[in-house]
Motif scaffolding. Structure first.
Motif, mmCIF file in Angstrom:
data_model
loop_
_atom_site.group_PDB
_atom_site.id
_atom_site.type_symbol
_atom_site.label_atom_id
_atom_site.label_comp_id
_atom_site.label_asym_id
_atom_site.label_seq_id
_atom_site.Cartn_x
_atom_site.Cartn_y
_atom_site.Cartn_z
ATOM 1 N N PRO A 165 -5.196 17.355 79.362
ATOM 2 C CA PRO A 165 -4.524 16.936 78.114
ATOM 3 C C PRO A 165 -4.707 17.929 76.981
ATOM 4 N N LYS A 166 -5.782 18.734 77.021
ATOM 5 C CA LYS A 166 -6.019 19.702 75.951
ATOM 6 C C LYS A 166 -5.055 20.879 76.022
ATOM 7 N N TYR A 167 -4.395 21.075 77.169
ATOM 8 C CA TYR A 167 -3.426 22.167 77.262
ATOM 9 C C TYR A 167 -2.236 21.894 76.341
ATOM 10 N N ALA A 168 -1.743 20.670 76.360
ATOM 11 C CA ALA A 168 -0.635 20.317 75.476
ATOM 12 C C ALA A 168 -1.056 20.344 74.014
ATOM 13 N N GLU A 169 -2.330 20.052 73.745
ATOM 14 C CA GLU A 169 -2.828 20.083 72.366
ATOM 15 C C GLU A 169 -3.041 21.507 71.859
ATOM 16 N N GLY A 170 -3.036 22.486 72.770
ATOM 17 C CA GLY A 170 -3.230 23.878 72.377
ATOM 18 C C GLY A 170 -4.663 24.290 72.248
ATOM 19 N N LYS B 19 5.364 20.580 71.463
ATOM 20 C CA LYS B 19 6.178 19.497 70.941
ATOM 21 C C LYS B 19 6.659 18.623 72.093
ATOM 22 N N PRO B 20 6.689 17.314 71.919
ATOM 23 C CA PRO B 20 7.185 16.451 72.999
ATOM 24 C C PRO B 20 8.636 16.768 73.311
ATOM 25 N N LYS B 21 8.951 16.845 74.588
ATOM 26 C CA LYS B 21 10.306 17.160 75.008
ATOM 27 C C LYS B 21 11.227 15.980 74.741
ATOM 28 N N ALA B 22 12.442 16.318 74.374
ATOM 29 C CA ALA B 22 13.427 15.259 74.127
ATOM 30 C C ALA B 22 13.716 14.538 75.427
ATOM 31 N N ALA B 23 13.639 13.234 75.383
ATOM 32 C CA ALA B 23 13.848 12.459 76.609
ATOM 33 C C ALA B 23 15.300 12.410 76.995
#
Length: 454
Positions: free
Chosen positions: A75-80, A205-209
């Protein structure tokens, strides 16, 4: 007499020496860095997580099979705050079986495991062997607490001795992280009000669904829209199947939520929005649609039990057929013993289109929903693909509906289609025209004609 005096001299000289014993545990001898007891995991203080990614290289190379590791998405990968896409989720080592051979340290590609060269690594006396099963918290405790001052591997000492013999500079330390000075830098960051982990880059950033229209339609159906690529769909489906297998291995029933997710990702198409798992029940066809051998866009609709994934994929024809045959074998064994058929087994037979499914197969259900009695008779009669009356559920071209060994079975039909496609390619390679009967066979069985041939 002379010998006796010599012996007494040795005795008195020893008597006058200072004692060399150490009163353990009040005093402890300083251990050399080459000392090794049991393997432990190193800690990355810059990212506040283990160095281990759960790759299982050490597990596969362990000669006594005392290690187990489980990987998960980081999960820390998405957090940078980390560059590791994968991270270890669970790690166990059975110290009662470990023979301290050091192989795991040598093969680790991430310098994530090291032999403990501190006194803490030796003091593992217990009354119950089960207390020697160390989990990830216990394995990282030495590194997290800053006790692992000199992480060491024997190969480093060999290289250092070789360079020393050649008069060269000693090699740099192999384990560049997980040292007390790294822990001190982390504590200083925390004291300054900064987070424990270094921010490597901007958070993702969360991808657009889905588009607004697709999201609105999915919300009206009772779920959230989701658009995924083919690889994401496959990964999510395999993850759900692993969870279901874990329940089955323990002899527990699989929760309906997991079954819904498996079915959802099996039917989800890449790049197309769909309602979330469990949002709407059904066979995958829109309400009021007349079921036939093709989808509304003209693509083939494969019947249940015939995998359409590539070879090696869990949804490939071979893997799906193996699951169906395994379920049918269990059904026959239970029937011979007079034992009841478990609900999970009956559901598997039904979903894979087996004729042994109690209460009828899903073929019959699809046919009844698509047009009634005439449709139900279509697969059993083995009629031509797409030749049924309007409203009937018919298999797509090239999909045989007969039992195994029948000329209209899936295996025989697929063999005829592949044979026709091979003959067409051979004719083109020789510069000869493709026979009309070969072209007709390819068209009837839903095969692919060579480019430029109509």
């Amino acid at each position: 007499m002379k010998g006796i005096l010599k012996g007494l001299g040795v005795t008195f000289s020893t008597f006058l020496r200072k004692p060399v014993t150490i009163e353990y545990p009040d005093e402890r001898k300083v251990l050399p860095i080459r000392q090794r007891s049991f393997p432990v995991l190193t800690w990355d203080f810059d990212h506040d997580e283990p160095f281990c990614t759960g790759c299982n290289v050490c597990v596969r190379n362990c000669p006594v099979d005392c290690m187990t590791a489980v990987m998960k998405d980081n999960p820390k990968y998405a957090e940078g705050t980390s560059n590791r896409r994968k991270i270890v989720d669970k790690f166990w080592i059975d110290y009662a079986r470990c023979m301290r051979c050091n192989i795991c340290v040598e093969v680790c590609p991430f310098e994530a495991i090291v032999m403990d060269n501190t006194w803490a690594g030796h003091e593992h006396s217990v009354y119950d062997r089960r207390d020697l099963h160390m989990d990830i918290d216990e394995l990282t405790k030495v590194a997290r607490s800053g006790q692992l001052v000199h992480p060491f591997r024997p190969q480093d000492n060999i290289e250092a001795l070789e360079r020393k013999a050649k008069g060269e500079e000693p090699p740099p330390p192999s384990f560049v992280g997980g040292r007390p000075e790294d822990r001190q830098r982390q504590l200083e960051r925390i004291a300054r009000g900064e987070p424990a982990a270094i921010q490597e880059r901007e958070p993702e950033k969360p991808k657009a669904a889905a588009s607004a229209a697709a999201a609105g339609a999915a919300a009206a159906a009772g779920g959230e829209a989701e658009v995924l690529s083919e690889s994401k769909i496959r990964a999510k489906r395999m993850r759900a199947e692993r969870e279901a297998k874990a329940y089955l291995d323990r002899g527990e029933p699989v929760p309906q939520e997991i079954l819904d997710r498996i079915e959802y990702y099996k039917n989800l198409k890449p790049g197309q929005p769909a309602a979330a798992p469990g949002a709407a029940a059904g066979t995958g066809a829109p309400a009021g649609e007349v079921l036939s051998g093709t989808n509304p866009d003209g693509t083939m609709r494969f019947p249940p039990g015939i995998g359409i994934g590539p070879k090696g994929d869990p949804n490939s024809y071979e893997k799906v057929r193996a699951r169906r045959m395994r379920a049918e074998r269990q059904f026959k064994e239970l029937t011979e013993k007079g034992e009841p058929i478990p609900e999970e087994l009956a559901k598997t037979l039904y979903e894979l289109g087996s004729d042994l499914a109690p209460g009828g197969s899903i073929w019959q259900t699809l046919a009844a929903q698509g047009g009634g009695g005439a449709a139900a008779a279509a697969p059993a009669a083995g009629g031509a693909a797409g030749a049924a009356k309007s409203g009937a559920w018919t298999p797509p071209p090239g999909v045989g509906t007969g039992p195994k060994g029948d000329p209209n079975s899936f295996e025989k039909v697929r063999a005829r289609r592949m044979r026709a496609e091979r003959r067409a390619r051979e004719a083109l390679a020789k510069g000869e025209p493709i026979p009309e009967d070969v072209i007709q066979t390819i068209k009837e069985l839903g095969g692919t004609l060579p480019e430029g041939v109509e």
